[in-house]
Design a protein around this motif. Structure first.
Motif, PDB file in Angstrom:
ATOM      1  N   GLY A 155      47.284  10.139  26.344  1.00 30.51           N
ATOM      2  CA  GLY A 155      47.179  10.855  27.594  1.00 30.51           C
ATOM      3  C   GLY A 155      45.622  11.332  28.181  1.00 30.51           C
ATOM      4  O   GLY A 155      44.397  10.387  27.741  1.00 30.51           O
ATOM      5  N   THR A 156      46.482  11.221  29.118  1.00 29.38           N
ATOM      6  CA  THR A 156      45.020  11.736  30.621  1.00 29.38           C
ATOM      7  C   THR A 156      44.550  12.861  30.358  1.00 29.38           C
ATOM      8  O   THR A 156      44.955  13.736  29.980  1.00 29.38           O
ATOM      9  CB  THR A 156      45.222  10.820  31.329  1.00 29.38           C
ATOM     10  OG1 THR A 156      45.969  11.203  32.373  1.00 29.38           O
ATOM     11  CG2 THR A 156      44.707   9.440  31.378  1.00 29.38           C
TER      12      THR A 156
ATOM     13  N   ALA B 109      32.263  13.779  22.674  1.00 22.63           N
ATOM     14  CA  ALA B 109      31.681  14.271  21.330  1.00 22.63           C
ATOM     15  C   ALA B 109      32.655  15.201  20.884  1.00 22.63           C
ATOM     16  O   ALA B 109      33.968  15.725  19.700  1.00 22.63           O
ATOM     17  CB  ALA B 109      30.345  14.732  20.581  1.00 22.63           C
ATOM     18  N   GLN B 110      33.182  16.250  21.895  1.00 26.73           N
ATOM     19  CA  GLN B 110      33.929  17.876  21.312  1.00 26.73           C
ATOM     20  C   GLN B 110      35.564  17.603  22.671  1.00 26.73           C
ATOM     21  O   GLN B 110      36.267  18.254  20.980  1.00 26.73           O
ATOM     22  CB  GLN B 110      33.484  18.722  22.711  1.00 26.73           C
ATOM     23  CG  GLN B 110      32.132  19.164  21.839  1.00 26.73           C
ATOM     24  CD  GLN B 110      31.937  19.567  20.991  1.00 26.73           C
ATOM     25  OE1 GLN B 110      32.963  21.092  20.734  1.00 26.73           O
ATOM     26  NE2 GLN B 110      30.923  19.648  20.236  1.00 26.73           N
ATOM     27  N   PHE B 111      35.914  16.463  23.011  1.00 30.36           N
ATOM     28  CA  PHE B 111      36.682  16.316  23.360  1.00 30.36           C
ATOM     29  C   PHE B 111      37.766  15.044  22.501  1.00 30.36           C
ATOM     30  O   PHE B 111      38.669  14.787  23.287  1.00 30.36           O
ATOM     31  CB  PHE B 111      37.245  16.345  25.453  1.00 30.36           C
ATOM     32  CG  PHE B 111      36.859  17.425  25.138  1.00 30.36           C
ATOM     33  CD1 PHE B 111      36.948  18.967  25.135  1.00 30.36           C
ATOM     34  CD2 PHE B 111      36.243  18.154  27.028  1.00 30.36           C
ATOM     35  CE1 PHE B 111      36.877  20.107  25.255  1.00 30.36           C
ATOM     36  CE2 PHE B 111      35.499  19.028  27.090  1.00 30.36           C
ATOM     37  CZ  PHE B 111      35.797  20.003  27.111  1.00 30.36           C
ATOM     38  N   ARG B 112      36.581  13.611  21.549  1.00 24.82           N
ATOM     39  CA  ARG B 112      37.192  12.628  21.822  1.00 24.82           C
ATOM     40  C   ARG B 112      37.480  11.717  22.594  1.00 24.82           C
ATOM     41  O   ARG B 112      37.892  12.294  23.701  1.00 24.82           O
ATOM     42  CB  ARG B 112      38.099  12.726  20.846  1.00 24.82           C
ATOM     43  CG  ARG B 112      37.740  13.751  19.342  1.00 24.82           C
ATOM     44  CD  ARG B 112      36.400  13.667  18.864  1.00 24.82           C
ATOM     45  NE  ARG B 112      35.558  14.552  18.315  1.00 24.82           N
ATOM     46  CZ  ARG B 112      34.579  14.065  16.873  1.00 24.82           C
ATOM     47  NH1 ARG B 112      33.963  12.767  17.208  1.00 24.82           N
ATOM     48  NH2 ARG B 112      34.623  15.215  15.944  1.00 24.82           N
ATOM     49  N   GLY B 113      38.316  10.417  22.290  1.00 20.01           N
ATOM     50  CA  GLY B 113      38.595  10.291  23.674  1.00 20.01           C
ATOM     51  C   GLY B 113      37.746   8.795  23.936  1.00 20.01           C
ATOM     52  O   GLY B 113      36.795   8.934  23.528  1.00 20.01           O
ATOM     53  N   GLY B 114      37.963   8.789  25.819  1.00 22.54           N
ATOM     54  CA  GLY B 114      37.204   7.816  26.257  1.00 22.54           C
ATOM     55  C   GLY B 114      37.257   7.697  27.567  1.00 22.54           C
ATOM     56  O   GLY B 114      38.534   8.200  27.750  1.00 22.54           O
TER      57      GLY B 114
END
Length: 385
Positions: A193-194, A375-380
């Motif tokens: 998801g976004t 780094a805190q929320f992950r994903g990209g």
């Protein structure tokens, strides 16, 4: 001055403050700068607003034969710089009513302190270490949140202050019942998801956001604040697209996110386009990637934890104001160097210092690094239009 002469003078006990030979292309990528710094025993690095980078090494270390920027000996050690930072944060804990920001300036071999601290406390500040003071009670150290909700848009058409979705854009003017901020940029989560991001000081978990007449999302995560100044927004009203608003009615596509070092990035420098300022402003340099920002006392937070560390500090040579209240959360980015006009995300705006330099107003911005957000929320980063 040649390196041989520098070594001879150093052996004679003379402090040598000199630049080494510099090749044509400086390192602007954070990983490349860090790798070079580790290999050459650098204790600190910074740039001026024109983008000229200086690295400092301890007095015991030899200056490198070649370097991508100016290098000088320091009269301090890395431990000295860490101790000064800790003492300055403790000073702010003791005097939380005064906002301040600081970073190590390698060219001056001193920690430069800005903010609203009165002259009567200058002696206490100087006792924290080797510092250079740029403080005045007339200065402003603000988190750049807007303290009044934006007026609802009067038309149904999609615009920056009325982001209609269903795939919402970064850079939208967003508001809740307490104030106004700016959405940052879209990221793709580990679940596919976004989500969007904004500054953590804009609101805690479960803060509900609108953009004009349209729902924008709800804050679902916020790391410990103010150690980190970031928040994650998810929305059941749709998703988030890989575009950012850069004027009232136009956007730029996002092509990539990366982590810059200090200096001037490519040909555009650092750009920002806050939801309240509206217009895109570019040509800023990254002065530091390890700056500290301590705003004035927030009565809703304990006075022992007011500073956000490891921030990007950025400014233009003319000191132009690039943001204002309500721009918190806006993406900071550079423009694709190949002329495609896309935005390359490097961070997210969280605060601003306004002071006087040479008789003229001078503004400095502070931003969370993209690396810290990722780094805190992950994903990209999400580049899907």
């Amino acid at each position: 001055m040649t390196r041989l002469l520098a070594i001879l003078l150093s052996c004679m006990g003379i402090l040598v403050l000199t630049a080494s030979v510099a090749p044509a292309a400086p390192l602007v990528d954070a990983a490349a700068q860090q790798s070079w710094a580790l290999a050459n025993h650098v204790i600190g690095m910074s740039a001026d607003e024109a983008g000229h980078v200086t690295a400092a090494v301890s007095s015991e270390a030899a200056l490198p034969a070649t370097a991508p920027f100016a290098v000088r000996h320091s009269s301090q050690t890395a431990a000295d710089l860490d101790a000064t930072q800790a003492k300055l944060i403790a000073f702010h804990d003791k005097h939380p009513q005064y906002g301040m920001g600081f970073y190590y300036d390698a060219a001056k071999d001193a920690t430069v302190v800005s903010g609203t601290v009165p002259d009567s406390l200058a002696g206490e500040l100087r006792a924290t270490g080797k510092v250079e003071l740029d403080t005045s009670p007339a200065d402003k150290m603000t988190e750049d949140i807007g303290h009044a909700p934006a007026e609802p848009a009067g038309v149904a058409a999609c615009a920056r202050n009325n982001d209609c979705g269903p795939n919402h854009f970064g850079g939208a003017n967003i508001n809740n019942r307490y104030g106004t901020c700016t959405a940052g940029f879209s990221m793709r989560d580990t679940d596919g998801g976004t989500y969007s991001v904004t500054a953590g000081h804009c609101g805690g978990i479960n803060t509900h956001w609108n953009s004009g007449q349209h729902e924008y999302g709800t804050t679902t995560a916020r790391p410990p604040f103010p150690r980190y100044d970031m928040a994650k927004i998810r929305c059941d009203c749709g998703g988030y697209a890989g575009q950012i608003w850069t004027s009232a009615n136009t956007t730029r596509y996002v092509s990539v996110a990366w982590n810059p070092g200090t200096g001037f990035i490519h040909s555009s420098g650092v750009c920002v386009a806050g939801g309240v300022t509206v217009s895109e402003s570019c040509f800023a340099s990254i002065v530091s990637t390890s700056a500290v920002f301590c705003p004035n006392l927030d009565p809703d937070l304990p006075p022992s934890s007011q500073c956000t560390t490891n921030l990007i500090q950025y400014a233009r040579t003319d000191g132009a104001q690039m943001t204002q209240g309500g721009d918190s959360g806006a993406a900071i980015y550079d423009l694709d160097p190949h002329g495609h006009g896309t935005a390359e995300i490097v961070g997210m705006h969280v605060g601003r210092h306004q002071g006087v330099r040479n008789g003229h107003l001078f503004h400095t911005g502070y931003a969370e690094r993209y690396a810290a957000i990722q780094a805190q929320f992950r994903g990209g980063i999400n580049t899907t239009p």
